[in-house]
Design an enzyme around this catalytic site. Structure first.
Site, PDB file in Angstrom:
ATOM      1  N   ARG A   1      -0.179  -8.571  13.554  1.00 43.34           N
ATOM      2  CA  ARG A   1      -0.770  -7.617  12.597  1.00 43.34           C
ATOM      3  C   ARG A   1      -1.641  -8.352  11.583  1.00 43.34           C
ATOM      4  NH1 ARG A   1       4.718  -4.976  10.957  1.00 43.34           N
ATOM      5  NH2 ARG A   1       3.554  -3.790   9.415  1.00 43.34           N
TER       6      ARG A   1
ATOM      7  N   ARG B   1      12.311  -6.024   4.511  1.00 40.34           N
ATOM      8  CA  ARG B   1      12.279  -4.643   4.017  1.00 40.34           C
ATOM      9  C   ARG B   1      12.985  -3.649   4.950  1.00 40.34           C
ATOM     10  NH1 ARG B   1       5.834  -2.965   4.618  1.00 40.34           N
ATOM     11  NH2 ARG B   1       5.836  -2.846   6.893  1.00 40.34           N
TER      12      ARG B   1
ATOM     13  N   LYS C   1       0.831  -1.216   0.000  1.00 41.50           N
ATOM     14  CA  LYS C   1       0.000   0.000   0.000  1.00 41.50           C
ATOM     15  C   LYS C   1       0.865   1.266   0.000  1.00 41.50           C
ATOM     16  CE  LYS C   1      -2.091  -0.907   3.970  1.00 41.50           C
ATOM     17  NZ  LYS C   1      -1.656  -2.253   4.342  1.00 41.50           N
TER      18      LYS C   1
ATOM     19  N   ARG D   1      11.662  -0.980  10.453  1.00 38.72           N
ATOM     20  CA  ARG D   1      10.594  -0.655  11.400  1.00 38.72           C
ATOM     21  C   ARG D   1      10.636  -1.610  12.580  1.00 38.72           C
ATOM     22  NH1 ARG D   1       5.116   0.177   7.970  1.00 38.72           N
ATOM     23  NH2 ARG D   1       4.302  -0.826   9.842  1.00 38.72           N
TER      24      ARG D   1
ATOM     25  N   ARG E   1      -9.167   0.953   9.051  1.00 37.38           N
ATOM     26  CA  ARG E   1      -8.658  -0.365   9.405  1.00 37.38           C
ATOM     27  C   ARG E   1      -9.668  -1.155  10.228  1.00 37.38           C
ATOM     28  NH1 ARG E   1      -2.854   0.550   9.019  1.00 37.38           N
ATOM     29  NH2 ARG E   1      -1.716  -1.395   9.141  1.00 37.38           N
TER      30      ARG E   1
HETATM   31  P1  AMP Z   1       1.192   0.700   8.774  1.00 34.94           P
HETATM   32  O1  AMP Z   1       2.332   1.658   8.599  1.00 34.94           O
HETATM   33  O2  AMP Z   1      -0.016   1.072   7.943  1.00 34.94           O
HETATM   34  O3  AMP Z   1       1.608  -0.735   8.603  1.00 34.94           O
HETATM   35  O4  AMP Z   1       0.723   0.853  10.298  1.00 34.94           O
HETATM   36  C1  AMP Z   1       1.594   0.529  11.373  1.00 34.94           C
HETATM   37  C2  AMP Z   1       0.802   0.305  12.640  1.00 34.94           C
HETATM   38  O5  AMP Z   1       0.127   1.518  13.005  1.00 34.94           O
HETATM   39  C3  AMP Z   1      -0.307  -0.745  12.555  1.00 34.94           C
HETATM   40  O6  AMP Z   1       0.191  -2.058  12.775  1.00 34.94           O
HETATM   41  C4  AMP Z   1      -1.234  -0.290  13.676  1.00 34.94           C
HETATM   42  O7  AMP Z   1      -0.713  -0.692  14.927  1.00 34.94           O
HETATM   43  C5  AMP Z   1      -1.139   1.224  13.601  1.00 34.94           C
HETATM   44  N1  AMP Z   1      -2.176   1.797  12.711  1.00 34.94           N
HETATM   45  C6  AMP Z   1      -1.995   2.314  11.469  1.00 34.94           C
HETATM   46  N2  AMP Z   1      -3.148   2.738  10.932  1.00 34.94           N
HETATM   47  C7  AMP Z   1      -4.100   2.479  11.870  1.00 34.94           C
HETATM   48  C8  AMP Z   1      -5.512   2.652  11.896  1.00 34.94           C
HETATM   49  N3  AMP Z   1      -6.177   3.169  10.845  1.00 34.94           N
HETATM   50  N4  AMP Z   1      -6.167   2.258  13.021  1.00 34.94           N
HETATM   51  C9  AMP Z   1      -5.518   1.734  14.079  1.00 34.94           C
HETATM   52  N5  AMP Z   1      -4.195   1.533  14.106  1.00 34.94           N
HETATM   53  C10 AMP Z   1      -3.477   1.891  13.014  1.00 34.94           C
END
Ligand code: AMP
Length: 221
Positions: free
Chosen positions: A176, A131, A17, A165, A92
């Site tokens: 996740r 990554r 994404k 990360r 989400r």
């Molecule tokens: P991402 O960078 O999109 O993989 O997000 C990293 C982490 O941020 C996720 O594993 C969640 O813990 C948190 N997170 C990101 N977006 C959301 C969301 N819309 N709602 C709740 N937690 C989020």
């Protein structure tokens, strides 16, 4: 000037994404809103909220719907989102998807598409565990699939520092993925009911997936 495009990019963690959102942002000049990046920025702060977020991100736990919805709602009022935006990692959960529908109605705007990038779990694990990004410009790399042309030097900006990360480890990725199945997957049928859903196979190259997304959005070659 072209009509603003407002897009949701969804799919499991590691499906691409963020990469595809950055490609679209550079191609059509609309804002890339990653809730994960916003939360990681908060988590760097040495405040009670920052420390709490840091710990929950490291465990792969979601932030609260209320916090996320407020964050996104005020962000899309900003100047750089007036020409459109790509939501990456939001919504989400089903309550977040419902809140998004209300937000766009209140702001008198509409969503153009929700694109699900589909990648099976085995590939996801390999992609996430390998990554890393340039610490200076954020360019993405992978231990096997996308190494810098010169060892240890970023192709894009020449920097020599790279970061991984904290949540890209096997146990957190498992959490996740469970959260994705239980909490995020229901938002896909929600977008289908709204008539906005498009699915793309994200197992091919970055360029191949970008082309499929551009075709869905009717972007000229
Ligand atoms: P991402 O960078 O999109 O993989 O997000 C990293 C982490 O941020 C996720 O594993 C969640 O813990 C948190 N997170 C990101 N977006 C959301 C969301 N819309 N709602 C709740 N937690 C989020």
């Amino acid at each position: 000037m072209q009509k603003p495009l407002r897009i949701v990019l969804t799919g499991a963690p590691g499906c691409g994404k963020g990469t595809q959102a950055r490609i679209l942002r550079d191609r059509i000049g609309i804002c890339h809103l990653s809730t994960g990046e916003m939360l990681r920025a908060y988590a760097l702060k040495d405040t009670p909220l920052g420390r709490e977020l840091k710990a929950s991100l490291e465990r792969g736990e979601f932030a609260t719907d209320e916090m996320i919805v407020d964050m996104v709602s005020s962000r899309i009022d900003e100047e750089d989102c007036q020409n459109g935006f790509i939501l990456d990692g939001f919504p989400r959960t089903l309550p977040q998807a419902e809140a998004l529908e209300d937000i766009v109605k209140q702001k008198n705007i509409s969503l153009d598409a929700a694109i699900e990038i589909q990648v099976p779990d085995e590939i996801i694990m390999e992609r996430i565990l390998g990554r890393y990004t340039c610490a200076v410009c954020g360019e993405g790399y992978h231990d096997k699939n996308r190494k810098p042309k010169i060892y240890g030097v970023c192709d894009k900006c020449g920097a020599t520092e790279f970061v991984r990360r904290a949540d890209d480890n096997r146990q957190t990725v498992k959490n996740r993925l469970i959260n994705y199945r239980q909490l995020t997957y229901p938002t896909i049928s929600y977008f289908e009911r709204l008539g906005l859903l498009h699915c793309v196979d994200g197992t091919g190259s970055i360029e191949a997936t970008a082309k499929k997304i551009a075709d869905i959005l009717g972007l000229a070659k």
